[in-house]
Write a protein that holds these residues in place. Structure first.
Motif, short mmCIF file in Angstrom:
data_model
loop_
_atom_site.label_atom_id
_atom_site.label_comp_id
_atom_site.label_asym_id
_atom_site.label_seq_id
_atom_site.Cartn_x
_atom_site.Cartn_y
_atom_site.Cartn_z
N LEU A 122 0.87 -1.20 -0.05
CA LEU A 122 0.11 0.23 -0.02
C LEU A 122 0.74 1.23 -0.17
CD1 LEU A 122 -2.85 1.35 0.34
CD2 LEU A 122 -2.64 1.20 2.69
N GLN A 123 0.44 2.09 -1.11
CA GLN A 123 1.56 3.36 -1.23
C GLN A 123 0.82 4.42 -0.20
OE1 GLN A 123 1.43 6.34 -4.15
NE2 GLN A 123 3.32 5.09 -4.75
N ILE A 124 1.87 4.86 0.88
CA ILE A 124 1.71 6.01 1.87
C ILE A 124 1.96 7.15 1.36
CG2 ILE A 124 1.33 4.19 3.62
CD1 ILE A 124 4.32 5.04 4.45
N GLU A 125 2.67 7.40 0.48
CA GLU A 125 3.28 8.70 -0.18
C GLU A 125 3.71 8.16 -1.42
OE1 GLU A 125 5.51 10.73 2.51
OE2 GLU A 125 7.08 10.18 1.83
N PRO A 126 4.02 9.10 -2.36
CA PRO A 126 4.76 8.79 -3.58
C PRO A 126 6.21 8.27 -3.59
CG PRO A 126 3.45 10.81 -4.07
CD PRO A 126 3.33 10.51 -2.57
#
Length: 299
Positions: free
Chosen positions: A107-111
């Motif tokens: 899961l991407q939490i920021e770029p």
């Protein structure tokens, strides 16, 4: 919580579709929640992984060990459209081996930063977030063992300094994870709700409807629901006989309950039953609840 949900709604609208070059690349491995006081028998030794993203079909390939088969990942059924629209970057992983870095999800939490199997749970209305603590880790023979992803988490990032910073600033890191988890939950819930329209009302017998509503409210109290029952109605057009060995043993109807929590409403389906004993039907009771709870208007 309201501010968090407002932020999530804002970024869900304003994120633009991701490009292959934005996700593809070499990612370094960090462990923000590492606790040296716990026994870590499964500690990873990977320093980096390579990810390739296919923006055409929203899939990734992840190489964590050149001697092992690459892992693959894709969105779930209910997050596919959100990934296509660029509202979230999320993958459910496959080709999982016993030494794999990512067990289930990315899961991407920021770029440029992914969390592996975020150890954050939410309730059915995508609120009341819970983060694991050391007390959740099981113990045996005087040693405390973390069970992934119960206590341990890994992050993958293109920027080593950013990973180091997040590992050293747990409050900021946990906040990023929480926002991403809530966003994923909301987007998935919306997709599920669109796929599961609320059934129309069937029987309109006022006395039976009142009885059913009371039964369901009592059921919710007995089960210690965190949600409150707003209303209910009968979705079956008539009672359905229940048979066993060629004889009637009872009858049942399907009922819908509208429940609310933190300003969010959902509907869920129940079975109400009457047993057939000595030539007549007995008192109504809740026979069980069907799996799934789906977002709906609170009206």
């Amino acid at each position: 919580m309201k501010n968090l949900l407002a932020f999530v709604a804002f970024i869900a609208i304003n994120i633009t579709p991701v490009k292959a070059q934005d996700i593809s690349g070499t990612y370094y491995v960090g462990e923000p929640n590492y606790d040296a006081t716990l026994d870590h028998p499964w500690k990873r030794t990977y320093e980096s992984v390579d990810i390739k993203y296919n923006s055409g079909n929203q899939t990734i390939s992840l190489v964590y060990d050149k001697d092992q088969r690459a892992m693959s990942g894709s969105p779930t059924e209910y997050t596919l459209q959100a990934v296509k629209d660029g509202k979230i970057v999320f993958f459910k992983m496959g080709n999982i081996g016993h030494r794999s870095l990512a067990n289930m999800t990315l899961l991407q939490i920021e770029p440029g930063i992914f969390v592996v199997d975020p150890a954050t749970t939410v309730n059915t209305t995508c609120g009341d977030l819970k983060r694991p603590t050391k007390s959740n880790a099981p113990s045996k023979g005087g040693k405390v063992y973390p069970v992934e992803p119960l206590v341990r988490e890994f992050i993958l990032g293109k920027d080593k300094e950013r990973i180091k910073y997040l590992c050293e600033h747990p409050v900021e890191y946990h906040d990023l994870v929480a926002k991403a988890v809530v966003l994923r939950c909301n987007l998935s819930s919306d997709a599920v709700a669109a796929d599961k329209p609320k059934p129309a009302e069937g029987l309109t017998d006022s006395s039976l409807k009142t009885e059913v509503n009371t039964l369901i409210k009592n059921w919710a109290v007995a089960k210690k629901w965190p949600q409150s029952v707003s209303s209910s109605y009968i979705s079956s057009k008539e009672w359905t006989d229940m048979m066993s060995n060629g004889r009637v043993i009872g009858r049942e109807i399907h009922c819908v309950v509208i429940m609310s929590q933190n300003g969010v409403c959902q509907w869920k389906e129940f079975l109400v039953r009457q047993d057939y004993v000595k030539g007549s039907y007995g008192k109504s009771y809740v026979y069980g609840e069907l799996p799934g709870a789906y977002k709906t208007d609170c009206k």
